[in-house]
Design a protein around this motif. Structure first.
Motif, PDB file in Angstrom:
ATOM      1  N   PHE A   1      -0.420 -21.966   6.174  1.00 49.06           N
ATOM      2  CA  PHE A   1      -0.904 -20.569   6.783  1.00 49.06           C
ATOM      3  C   PHE A   1      -0.345 -19.147   5.988  1.00 49.06           C
ATOM      4  O   PHE A   1      -0.811 -18.347   6.195  1.00 49.06           O
ATOM      5  N   ASN A   2       0.639 -19.612   4.948  1.00 50.38           N
ATOM      6  CA  ASN A   2       1.362 -18.407   4.575  1.00 50.38           C
ATOM      7  C   ASN A   2       0.648 -17.917   3.282  1.00 50.38           C
ATOM      8  O   ASN A   2       1.132 -16.966   2.629  1.00 50.38           O
TER       9      ASN A   2
ATOM     10  N   GLY B   1       6.240 -14.101   6.706  1.00 45.06           N
ATOM     11  CA  GLY B   1       5.643 -14.309   8.067  1.00 45.06           C
ATOM     12  C   GLY B   1       6.108 -15.572   8.426  1.00 45.06           C
ATOM     13  O   GLY B   1       7.335 -16.314   7.869  1.00 45.06           O
ATOM     14  N   THR B   2       5.547 -16.136   9.544  1.00 43.40           N
ATOM     15  CA  THR B   2       6.197 -17.539   9.992  1.00 43.40           C
ATOM     16  C   THR B   2       5.057 -18.452   9.967  1.00 43.40           C
ATOM     17  O   THR B   2       3.886 -17.965   9.825  1.00 43.40           O
TER      18      THR B   2
ATOM     19  N   GLN C   1      -7.282 -12.758   8.542  1.00 42.93           N
ATOM     20  CA  GLN C   1      -6.462 -11.413   8.925  1.00 42.93           C
ATOM     21  C   GLN C   1      -7.440 -10.262   8.202  1.00 42.93           C
ATOM     22  O   GLN C   1      -7.924 -10.381   7.109  1.00 42.93           O
TER      23      GLN C   1
ATOM     24  N   PHE D   1      -6.868  -6.008   7.141  1.00 44.71           N
ATOM     25  CA  PHE D   1      -5.753  -5.177   6.503  1.00 44.71           C
ATOM     26  C   PHE D   1      -6.697  -3.959   6.230  1.00 44.71           C
ATOM     27  O   PHE D   1      -7.831  -3.963   5.812  1.00 44.71           O
TER      28      PHE D   1
ATOM     29  N   TYR E   1      -5.603 -10.346  13.488  1.00 41.57           N
ATOM     30  CA  TYR E   1      -5.284 -11.588  13.274  1.00 41.57           C
ATOM     31  C   TYR E   1      -6.264 -12.331  14.101  1.00 41.57           C
ATOM     32  O   TYR E   1      -5.798 -12.362  15.301  1.00 41.57           O
TER      33      TYR E   1
ATOM     34  N   LEU F   1      -0.645  -2.118   3.048  1.00 44.89           N
ATOM     35  CA  LEU F   1      -1.262  -2.777   3.580  1.00 44.89           C
ATOM     36  C   LEU F   1      -1.148  -2.816   5.267  1.00 44.89           C
ATOM     37  O   LEU F   1      -0.096  -3.469   5.756  1.00 44.89           O
TER      38      LEU F   1
ATOM     39  N   GLN G   1       0.657 -12.549   8.704  1.00 44.79           N
ATOM     40  CA  GLN G   1       1.452 -12.232   7.547  1.00 44.79           C
ATOM     41  C   GLN G   1       1.677 -10.900   7.617  1.00 44.79           C
ATOM     42  O   GLN G   1       0.550 -10.094   7.758  1.00 44.79           O
ATOM     43  N   PHE G   2       2.650 -10.127   7.168  1.00 43.26           N
ATOM     44  CA  PHE G   2       3.056  -8.851   7.123  1.00 43.26           C
ATOM     45  C   PHE G   2       3.421  -8.349   5.674  1.00 43.26           C
ATOM     46  O   PHE G   2       4.150  -9.312   5.285  1.00 43.26           O
TER      47      PHE G   2
ATOM     48  N   LEU H   1      -2.334 -16.658   1.556  1.00 42.09           N
ATOM     49  CA  LEU H   1      -3.675 -15.885   1.826  1.00 42.09           C
ATOM     50  C   LEU H   1      -4.478 -15.950   0.500  1.00 42.09           C
ATOM     51  O   LEU H   1      -3.912 -15.667  -0.542  1.00 42.09           O
TER      52      LEU H   1
ATOM     53  N   SER I   1       8.807 -17.905   5.620  1.00 42.71           N
ATOM     54  CA  SER I   1       8.195 -18.009   4.367  1.00 42.71           C
ATOM     55  C   SER I   1       7.810 -16.423   3.852  1.00 42.71           C
ATOM     56  O   SER I   1       7.754 -15.635   4.458  1.00 42.71           O
TER      57      SER I   1
ATOM     58  N   ASN J   1      -1.577  -3.929   8.806  1.00 41.88           N
ATOM     59  CA  ASN J   1      -2.497  -5.040   9.616  1.00 41.88           C
ATOM     60  C   ASN J   1      -3.348  -4.646  10.906  1.00 41.88           C
ATOM     61  O   ASN J   1      -2.973  -3.944  11.613  1.00 41.88           O
TER      62      ASN J   1
END
Lengths: 114, 110
Positions: B95-96, A97-98, B33, B35, B48, B43, A103-104, B98, A32, B45
């Motif tokens: 989850f993706n 991310g997955t 998360q 950051f 998490y 950003l 998420q990155f 945010l 995603s 990380n």
């Protein structure tokens, strides 16, 4: 490790013109990709989420007609800001991310509209 | 309405001291998360968490889904810790996606 690159880092466009930005995930396969915008004095606002094998979902106030997104494979995505105006300026972030994992984010593309 | 309330909005610390940032959630979140936005705008990380606590060097984070909050503790602050810190949590259903807090601008002074 997981890295996300974005290009260009900065761009300036004239009001009413369009610009395209790219996002590349390296070191992992991003199932995603989410695009965010941080407008001046605001926090990050989700524009749309693109998930493999699913249609791209846009958040309220953002449309495909204004922010078309391409996500042709698990490592690359691009988004265009069409007909940009002053209110579109800001930092555009790509988050990859997955599912069920962190998420990155890339460094962002800063858009200035003249 | 805003689902993530982050505080404080700004914080000033002397080198060697510490403090905590906090995010309160208006709904139950499945993960959080943290950051740090560095001087170049990237950003970074930090953590998490789906539950419990994690520690990395001088940073420690905790997440309590039931009580709807997360914290980020900084100890022995250094000049390079300066920057803006954000918490973010996944929106319900994905989850993706945010939702971010407003950020905490940390300044570490000599």
């Amino acid at each position: 490790g997981a890295l996300v690159y974005q290009y260009p880092r900065r761009t300036i466009c004239k009001s009413g013109t369009s610009m395209r930005m790219e996002c590349q995930a390296v070191g992992f396969q991003a199932t995603s990709v989410a695009w965010y915008r941080q407008s001046p004095q605001k926090t990050f606002e989700l524009i749309a989420l693109s998930t493999v094998n699913s249609a791209i979902k846009y958040e309220q106030n953002f449309t495909q007609e204004k922010f078309p997104i391409s996500h042709p494979n698990l490592s690359f995505s691009s988004m265009t800001v069409l007909n940009a105006y002053l209110e579109d300026r800001g930092l555009y972030l790509c988050g990859a991310g997955t599912d069920y994992a962190e998420q990155f984010f890339g460094p962002g593309t800063r858009l200035t509209v003249l | 309405g805003d689902q993530v309330e982050q505080s404080p909005s700004a914080l000033s610390l002397h080198e060697g001291t510490g403090s905590a940032l906090r995010c309160n959630f208006t709904t139950t979140m499945r993960a959080v998360q943290w950051f740090r936005k560095n001087s170049r705008g990237s950003l970074i990380n930090l953590f998490y968490l789906a539950s419990g606590t994690k520690e990395n060097g001088r940073l420690k984070s905790a997440f309590d889904s039931k009580e709807r909050y997360s914290t980020l503790h900084i100890r022995d602050a250094q000049l390079e810790d300066s920057g803006t810190y954000f918490c973010a949590a996944p929106l319900s259903g994905s989850f993706n996606k945010l939702t971010f807090g407003a950020g905490t601008r940390l300044a570490v002074c000599p």
